[in-house]
Design a protein around this motif. Structure first.
Motif, mmCIF file in Angstrom:
data_model
loop_
_atom_site.group_PDB
_atom_site.id
_atom_site.type_symbol
_atom_site.label_atom_id
_atom_site.label_comp_id
_atom_site.label_asym_id
_atom_site.label_seq_id
_atom_site.Cartn_x
_atom_site.Cartn_y
_atom_site.Cartn_z
ATOM 1 N N ASP A 166 0.803 -1.222 0.000
ATOM 2 C CA ASP A 166 0.000 0.000 0.000
ATOM 3 C C ASP A 166 0.837 1.274 0.000
ATOM 4 N N SER A 167 2.139 1.167 0.189
ATOM 5 C CA SER A 167 2.987 2.350 0.295
ATOM 6 C C SER A 167 4.298 2.106 -0.435
ATOM 7 N N THR A 168 5.039 3.180 -0.672
ATOM 8 C CA THR A 168 6.353 3.025 -1.310
ATOM 9 C C THR A 168 7.324 2.276 -0.399
ATOM 10 N N LEU A 169 7.184 2.433 0.912
ATOM 11 C CA LEU A 169 8.018 1.676 1.848
ATOM 12 C C LEU A 169 7.737 0.182 1.718
ATOM 13 N N ALA A 170 6.451 -0.172 1.643
ATOM 14 C CA ALA A 170 6.088 -1.583 1.498
ATOM 15 C C ALA A 170 6.590 -2.136 0.161
ATOM 16 N N VAL A 171 6.533 -1.317 -0.896
ATOM 17 C CA VAL A 171 7.027 -1.755 -2.201
ATOM 18 C C VAL A 171 8.528 -2.007 -2.141
ATOM 19 N N ALA A 172 9.269 -1.112 -1.488
ATOM 20 C CA ALA A 172 10.725 -1.286 -1.369
ATOM 21 C C ALA A 172 11.064 -2.567 -0.603
ATOM 22 N N GLU A 173 10.347 -2.827 0.481
ATOM 23 C CA GLU A 173 10.586 -4.045 1.250
ATOM 24 C C GLU A 173 10.225 -5.282 0.426
ATOM 25 N N TRP A 174 9.129 -5.178 -0.334
ATOM 26 C CA TRP A 174 8.703 -6.287 -1.183
ATOM 27 C C TRP A 174 9.754 -6.585 -2.254
ATOM 28 N N CYS A 175 10.358 -5.548 -2.824
ATOM 29 C CA CYS A 175 11.404 -5.752 -3.834
ATOM 30 C C CYS A 175 12.590 -6.510 -3.250
ATOM 31 N N ARG A 176 12.956 -6.190 -2.015
ATOM 32 C CA ARG A 176 14.072 -6.911 -1.383
ATOM 33 C C ARG A 176 13.719 -8.388 -1.204
ATOM 34 N N ASP A 177 12.455 -8.663 -0.893
ATOM 35 C CA ASP A 177 12.029 -10.057 -0.714
ATOM 36 C C ASP A 177 11.948 -10.809 -2.043
ATOM 37 N N GLN A 178 11.831 -10.077 -3.143
ATOM 38 C CA GLN A 178 11.657 -10.703 -4.461
ATOM 39 C C GLN A 178 12.918 -10.597 -5.316
ATOM 40 N N ARG A 179 14.069 -10.536 -4.691
ATOM 41 C CA ARG A 179 15.322 -10.362 -5.430
ATOM 42 C C ARG A 179 15.499 -11.450 -6.495
#
Length: 397
Positions: free
Chosen positions: A67-80
């Motif tokens: 829902d937020s850019t912070l959540a997107v950034a964390e999600w990207c790290r999880d989807q490396r």
């Protein structure tokens, strides 16, 4: 290891006309390729992330329940590993929250809206007669000490629920002239436009009619003479009308809509020359748990003839509009947390709203009306979300 992605970015930043011509020739361009046509305000020196990559990750994150850019950034790290598989090895793989917070306010919302509107129209799944609803929404989370919350006007199809276009309405004006100015940019011919009482204007009806469309508009006190005339007519026990009703039960509520439609007022309402039918719509809602009942009466005008629109069809058109208006606001606020967002700089709040609309459109295009459930599904299967965004040859890897 390269700074750039393994995908070929062959599309330069384009003008609206150039992008339009490109989409004419290649209607199956992916969203990733469309994002590559948007001008990037950053210097090329030391650039770590291409704009197309950053925006693709943002929309994919929204699809996957972020829902937020912070959540997107964390999600990207999880989807490396997934990002490497799709985009190839690269030195900088995971855009950060600070990158989004610095970049989004620098982007031009109008350029993004135009690029997406071009792509949506070229890939539109709506039928040729799918009605279009005008829907205004204020992004309350975008309010700051210096600026009021941005008010956004969007155009969305009733049945396929695809957002065709969204624009910001300046504080110095209102939705009325903005909507009329944008009509030539929309697929009007053969469609019915629905709108709330604000747009019950003769000029709006004329504009839609000139482009080959029709309207169904609500009449309230902003048109006091018309409202009084319709109220008096339908209060007359000798009034002539056709009628119909519907009954729905959902979420602990019983909702009955009754409509009375007449053609007898057409000659009397001579200063509204396009009117072919008028209607009174009564909406009665009963809450099962409390037994509390509410009543609402509104009036309608339309250039649709009795042969073109029966009472049943007028009920469906109004219901479709109210459904769009309510579901759009609810989904963006409650499911995507739009009003909780505090990214207010520049046009960032409008841009984020645009990408939320895009995510909702993409979910509806796969045949789902369960937005929250579909986002949870994508969160567990993120590779499926990228199928909406990347070239087919890459997304199927």
């Amino acid at each position: 290891m390269s700074y750039s992605t393994a995908l070929s970015l062959t599309l330069p930043s384009l003008t609206s006309d150039a992008r339009h011509q490109l989409l004419e020739k290649q209607p199956l361009l992916s969203l990733y390729e469309v994002f590559a046509t948007i001008p990037d305000p950053r210097s090329k020196h030391g650039l770590r992330y291409e704009l197309a990559y950053v925006l693709t990750c943002l929309v994919a994150g929204f699809l996957c329940n972020c829902d937020s850019t912070l959540a997107v950034a964390e999600w990207c790290r999880d989807q490396r590993l997934l990002l490497i598989r799709l985009f190839g090895p690269r030195r900088f793989l995971c855009p950060s929250d600070s990158l989004y917070r610095k970049l989004l306010p620098r982007l031009d919302a109008e350029q993004i809206e135009c690029a997406l509107a071009d792509w949506i129209r070229r890939t539109l799944q709506a039928t040729l007669d799918d009605p279009i609803a005008l829907d205004g929404k204020t992004v309350r989370g975008g309010r700051s000490d210096k600026h009021s919350a941005p008010h956004l006007l969007s155009f969305r199809t009733h049945h396929s629920q695809e957002t065709l276009l969204q624009v910001a309405v300046s504080e110095k004006t209102n939705e009325i002239p903005v909507a009329q100015a944008l009509l030539p940019c929309l697929p009007v011919d053969g469609r019915v436009f629905t709108a709330d009482a604000l747009h019950t204007q003769k000029d709006f009806m004329r504009c839609v009619d000139a482009l080959g469309g029709k309207t169904v508009l609500t009449v309230k006190n902003n048109q006091p003479t018309l409202y009084a005339d319709l109220t008096a007519y339908f209060a007359d026990p000798h009034a002539s009308f056709a009628q119909d009703s519907t009954l729905d039960q959902h979420r602990g509520r019983i909702e009955k809509r009754s409509i009375r439609v007449s053609t007898e007022m057409n000659s009397y309402l001579a200063d509204w020359p396009l009117i072919e039918q008028v209607a009174e719509l009564t909406r009665t809602v009963t809450v099962r748990k409390t037994g509390k009942t509410s009543h609402e009466v509104v009036y309608l005008i339309t250039p649709l003839t009795a042969l073109e629109a029966s009472p049943q069809r007028l009920l469906a058109l109004v219901r479709g509009h109210w459904s769009i208006e309510n579901s759009s606001h609810y989904v963006r606020d409650m499911t995507f947390g739009e009003d909780r967002s505090r990214l207010r700089s520049g046009q960032a709040s409008q841009i984020l709203a645009t990408f939320r609309n895009l995510a909702i459109t993409l979910i509806h295009r796969q045949g789902s009306s369960q937005i929250a459930a579909t986002r949870r599904h994508f969160a567990s299967h993120p590779h499926l979300a990228f199928r909406f965004l990347l070239p087919r040859s890459v997304a199927q890897q």
